[in-house]
Design an enzyme around this catalytic site. Structure first.
Site, short mmCIF file in Angstrom:
data_model
loop_
_atom_site.label_atom_id
_atom_site.label_comp_id
_atom_site.label_asym_id
_atom_site.label_seq_id
_atom_site.Cartn_x
_atom_site.Cartn_y
_atom_site.Cartn_z
N MET A 16 0.85 -1.19 0.00
CA MET A 16 0.00 0.00 0.00
C MET A 16 0.88 1.24 0.00
O MET A 16 1.66 1.46 0.94
CB MET A 16 -0.94 -0.01 1.22
CG MET A 16 -2.00 -1.09 1.15
SD MET A 16 -3.05 -1.18 2.63
CE MET A 16 -2.01 -2.17 3.73
N CYS A 98 -2.34 -1.35 -10.03
CA CYS A 98 -2.56 0.03 -9.60
C CYS A 98 -3.12 0.86 -10.75
O CYS A 98 -2.56 0.86 -11.85
CB CYS A 98 -1.26 0.64 -9.10
SG CYS A 98 -1.45 2.35 -8.53
N LYS A 137 0.61 -9.28 -9.13
CA LYS A 137 -0.64 -8.81 -8.51
C LYS A 137 -1.41 -8.04 -9.57
O LYS A 137 -0.89 -7.09 -10.16
CB LYS A 137 -0.37 -7.91 -7.31
CG LYS A 137 -1.63 -7.51 -6.56
CD LYS A 137 -1.30 -6.73 -5.29
CE LYS A 137 -2.55 -6.55 -4.42
NZ LYS A 137 -3.54 -5.63 -5.01
N HIS A 169 -6.83 -8.81 -7.18
CA HIS A 169 -7.78 -7.88 -6.58
C HIS A 169 -9.10 -8.07 -7.31
O HIS A 169 -9.18 -7.85 -8.52
CB HIS A 169 -7.27 -6.44 -6.73
CG HIS A 169 -8.10 -5.43 -6.02
ND1 HIS A 169 -7.58 -4.25 -5.54
CD2 HIS A 169 -9.41 -5.41 -5.68
CE1 HIS A 169 -8.55 -3.55 -4.95
NE2 HIS A 169 -9.66 -4.23 -5.03
N GLY A 211 -11.79 -5.93 -0.19
CA GLY A 211 -13.00 -5.90 0.61
C GLY A 211 -13.09 -6.90 1.75
O GLY A 211 -14.15 -7.07 2.33
N ARG A 232 -6.52 -2.38 3.34
CA ARG A 232 -6.84 -1.25 4.22
C ARG A 232 -7.35 -1.70 5.58
O ARG A 232 -7.09 -1.04 6.60
CB ARG A 232 -7.86 -0.35 3.55
CG ARG A 232 -7.31 0.45 2.38
CD ARG A 232 -8.41 1.12 1.60
NE ARG A 232 -9.27 0.13 0.95
CZ ARG A 232 -10.53 0.34 0.61
NH1 ARG A 232 -11.11 1.49 0.92
NH2 ARG A 232 -11.24 -0.59 0.01
#
Length: 326
Positions: A16, A98, A137, A169, A211, A232
């Site tokens: 992150m 990203c 990723k 993701h 999530g 997060r």
């Protein structure tokens, strides 16, 4: 090339930007002895052309820890991967997820999902350069890539390049019109697409991201894929890492205050090296998330850490009401 053990990827903490620096990773390692940690994304250009090798600094206590690279020049990425392996990283991860404008302008990140052949060439060059695993990723798609076939083709190309671990993701990325923050929230999650990927490519270690914010959700995801990557949620509520660790590995659940006390030698050593407390304490602010006195804990650290001479005494001051509450 070192063999891949899928169990090594059962619990991971996402790379992150501006968050998972070396101070953050040290703290997360205390909370979770088993989690695989990832650096912030480092561009291959910064390492190779800029020779900013200080960006590779990390503590031996962080292992297992992976270096995430951003770039699209195969030769440059191979050199950057070699720098990372020489610095002791356990894995080199390529960012193909990203969506920020800055990343797109450099032709890396999620926009590379339009160019799977190029990503494959980059991965192969990196794998030829290092003995540690090279992983990718990515997103489930970008923009109008609504068909599973696009993700399927991307995955087949990665397998052909030698990728054994794919971190996905489970949201599409919109390359235009949404901010990076909106790209983490607005495109709907599609876990089923990632589950299908695992079913159709059982030889691939698949790690799901996006999530996931509770112990129960982690456990449920592990019924479908090999690993879970927390983002997060693990940063804003770092004690979640300790809770997941206890659930998955049977580790005793430590007290928050005990975890904070274990940071003392590290904090004092870093301050002696010239680091500012604010650069470390910002990663501790969520430790008491949802607990009585959490706001006061955050306020004490936030308001005092930037002041000249701020040290461990400020952390003790922030912790004192928590001891009373406990």
């Amino acid at each position: 090339m070192q063999p891949i053990d899928p169990s090594d990827f059962r619990l991971t903490v996402a790379p992150m930007m501006d968050w998972t620096d070396r101070h953050c990773r040290y703290f997360h390692r205390l909370l979770s002895p088993h989690a695989r940690l990832y650096t912030e994304m480092v561009t291959s250009a910064a390492l190779v052309r800029g020779q900013q090798l200080r960006l590779l600094e990390h503590s031996q206590q962080e292992h297992p820890v992976a270096l995430q690279l951003g770039g699209s020049d195969a030769r440059e990425l191979a050199t950057a991967a070699r720098y990372g392996a020489d610095a002791g990283y356990d894995e080199i991860n390529l960012n193909v997820g990203c969506p920020s404008d800055r990343v797109q302008s450099g032709r890396f990140g999620a926009c590379l999902m339009y160019e799977p052949a190029l990503v494959g060439d980059c991965v192969k060059a990196m794998r030829d350069a290092v003995d540690v695993p090279v992983t990718v990723k990515c997103r489930i798609g970008v923009d109008d890539q609504d068909d599973y076939a696009d993700l399927q083709h991307f995955t087949e190309t990665m397998l052909g390049a030698g990728v054994e671990v794919l971190v996905v993701h489970a949201r599409k990325a919109w390359l235009k019109g949404l901010s990076p923050k909106e790209n983490r929230e607005i495109p709907p999650l599609d876990y089923q697409r990632v589950y299908r990927l695992k079913r159709e490519f059982p030889q691939l270690t698949v790690v799901i991201n996006g999530g996931i914010s509770t112990v129960e959700e982690v456990q449920a995801q592990l019924g479908h894929v090999d690993g879970v990557m927390l983002g997060r949620a693990a940063y804003h509520d770092p004690y979640l890492l300790a809770q997941v660790e206890a659930a998955l590995y049977g580790e005793p659940l430590p007290e928050r205050a005990h975890m904070l006390q274990r940071m003392r030698p590290y904090i004092e050593a870093e301050l002696a090296r010239g680091a500012a407390l604010k650069h470390i304490s910002r990663h501790l602010l969520g430790l008491y998330q949802g607990q009585p006195g959490a706001r006061g804990f955050r306020r004490t650290l936030s308001e005092g850490a930037h002041l000249p001479g701020a040290g461990w005494g400020l952390v003790e001051q922030a912790l004192a009401p928590q001891r009373v509450a406990a």
